[in-house]
Scaffold this motif. Structure first.
Motif, PDB file in Angstrom:
ATOM      1  N   HIS A 157     -10.997   2.872   4.945  1.00 53.68           N
ATOM      2  CA  HIS A 157     -10.497   3.806   5.703  1.00 53.68           C
ATOM      3  C   HIS A 157     -10.996   5.104   6.149  1.00 53.68           C
ATOM      4  O   HIS A 157     -11.438   6.232   7.236  1.00 53.68           O
TER       5      HIS A 157
ATOM      6  N   VAL B 113      -9.271  -0.105  10.188  1.00 49.41           N
ATOM      7  CA  VAL B 113      -9.336  -0.601   8.567  1.00 49.41           C
ATOM      8  C   VAL B 113     -10.716  -2.032   8.560  1.00 49.41           C
ATOM      9  O   VAL B 113     -11.764  -1.189   7.868  1.00 49.41           O
TER      10      VAL B 113
ATOM     11  N   HIS C  82      -3.081   0.772  12.278  1.00 52.66           N
ATOM     12  CA  HIS C  82      -4.630   1.309  11.663  1.00 52.66           C
ATOM     13  C   HIS C  82      -5.132  -0.407  10.627  1.00 52.66           C
ATOM     14  O   HIS C  82      -6.482  -0.020  10.248  1.00 52.66           O
TER      15      HIS C  82
ATOM     16  N   ASP D  97       1.057  -1.139   0.474  1.00 47.98           N
ATOM     17  CA  ASP D  97      -0.053  -0.103  -0.123  1.00 47.98           C
ATOM     18  C   ASP D  97       1.497   1.039   0.009  1.00 47.98           C
ATOM     19  O   ASP D  97       0.960   2.366  -1.310  1.00 47.98           O
TER      20      ASP D  97
ATOM     21  N   GLU E 279      -4.477  -4.279   4.085  1.00 47.21           N
ATOM     22  CA  GLU E 279      -4.883  -3.255   3.171  1.00 47.21           C
ATOM     23  C   GLU E 279      -5.748  -4.513   1.812  1.00 47.21           C
ATOM     24  O   GLU E 279      -5.602  -4.188   0.756  1.00 47.21           O
TER      25      GLU E 279
END
Ligand code: ADP
Ligand code: ZN
Length: 381
Positions: free
Chosen positions: A266, A286, A282, A146, A194
């Protein structure tokens, strides 16, 4: 060793993906394709401890052979690990240090690390003497799939993450799957979020591959125990995610539409993260954001329950959370809604969210306006 694969982005073959690229292969390529009088290697102390010395030794040896008439110098710097290093102060410190070392415009910065190092070093490169070249060497799974790809660089401010930055493309991105062997398992899972996101918006077949791979990938205590078979699967999965990201970025570099799809999960994820960081990572936020945003699509009648369940199951199979309750965390709904106000992709105060219509596909090729009440409804559950 097999030869690494190449993935093209924005019209150039700048992504190199393979195994055991660090340090020799990377040094050889940089000396040949990104020549300079000065290379500046920046990483964090966790990563430097394992990987910097071998780079310095190999660099000294190879420059003696390859460019012996005009041997470049190598400067190295290590930062404390973690998000606080993505600050204005750290950026200024690096710049002053480079200036005092007479780094000129031909300098090449090398970002060796996770998203923190990549975003920060990229932004230093974007503004140092109006811009110098930089090379991404992502070491975390999240950075590989990402943050190292697409040229978004940034630092944080007390008002929020990534609020100050620039689009600045790396000259090369070296994705060395072998570096994942030292990554802590929680960070590995963080990156999987991700990867699931990318498949969910773009490719049902990539998503199917993820569904089929969770039991083998999650069966290891830590990445250092991973079998060759598992590493091969990871390489394939990373390749797929990188290829999608490269394709999306190539058609919309500055995020005027399509690239916005990569923000699936997000809008809500970031708003939760702002409250729960650094306790929650994170990717974990997410993951919860993906479930909640998919529920908005379900409530609109755009995504059916079977598809939503498939997404939830995949997220769960990689050990990622689907709700705040599950991880014993509570956030006030008003605060989440409030945090969503400063989302860069909003139009003024109107919130925008990426809506799926099934696994592997979105309703529209961009984020769509939603009402606060729709967000509130899914957060109430
Ligand atoms: P992210 O990549 O998730 O955006 P960071 O840059 O903060 O975030 O990296 C996450 C953590 O993982 C940091 O503590 C970093 O030092 C550590 N880390 C990253 N890559 C590796 C690696 N290959 N081996 C060991 N630790 C790593
Ligand atoms: Zn993200």
């Amino acid at each position: 060793n097999e030869t690494p694969s190449r993935i093209s982005i924005l019209g150039s073959d700048s992504i190199i993906l393979g195994r055991n690229l660090w340090p020799q292969h990377i040094i050889e390529q940089i000396l040949r394709d990104v020549p300079s009088s000065t290379y500046v290697l920046i990483s964090d102390t966790n990563i430097a401890r394992v990987y910097t010395e071998q780079f310095q030794a190999k660099f000294g040896y190879l420059t003696g052979i390859i460019v012996k008439d005009r041997r470049p110098r190598l400067l190295t710097r290590e930062l404390p690990p973690g998000e606080p290093s993505k600050s204005r102060q750290t950026k200024a410190d690096i710049e002053d240090w480079m200036l005092s070392n007479n780094c000129t415009r031909d300098t090449v910065l090398i970002a060796l690390g996770g998203g923190v190092i990549g975003d920060l070093v990229g932004f230093v490169a974007a503004t140092y003497m109006r811009g110098v070249r930089f090379v991404q060497c992502p070491t975390s799974l999240l950075a590989m799939v990402d943050s190292s790809i697409g040229g978004k660089t940034a630092i944080d401010t007390p008002m929020g993450k990534n609020l100050i930055g620039a689009f600045w493309q790396p000259t090369k991105i070296f994705i060395d799957i072998s570096l994942l062997k030292t990554l802590p398992k929680r960070e590995f899972i963080n990156g999987m979020a991700e990867i699931i996101k990318t498949a969910a918006i773009w490719s049902e077949s990539d998503f199917r591959q993820l569904e089929a791979s969770s039991s083998i990938l999650m069966s290891f205590e830590k990445p250092s125990d991973m079998s060759e078979e598992a590493l091969n699967i990871i390489e394939r999965i990373v390749h797929a995610a990188v290829a999608v990201k490269a394709q999306v970025v190539s058609s919309d570099e500055k995020e005027t539409g399509l690239r916005g799809l990569l923000n699936f999960g997000h809008s809500i994820g970031h708003a939760i993260e702002a409250i729960l960081t650094p306790r929650m990572l994170h990717g974990e936020c997410v993951a919860i954001g993906m479930v909640k945003e998919a529920e908005i699509a379900r409530n609109r009648g755009d995504l059916d329950q079977i598809q939503l369940n498939r997404l939830r199951k995949c997220i769960m199979s990689y050990g990622l959370p689907q709700s705040l309750e599950e991880v014993g965390q509570a956030c006030s709904i008003d605060r989440i809604i409030q945090n969503m106000m400063i989302d860069k992709k909003n139009d003024g105060i109107q919130k925008k969210i990426v809506l799926l219509n099934r696994v592997g596909s979105c309703i529209e090729q961009k984020a769509m306006l939603v009402q606060d009440s729709e967000v509130r409804n899914v957060l109430l559950l």
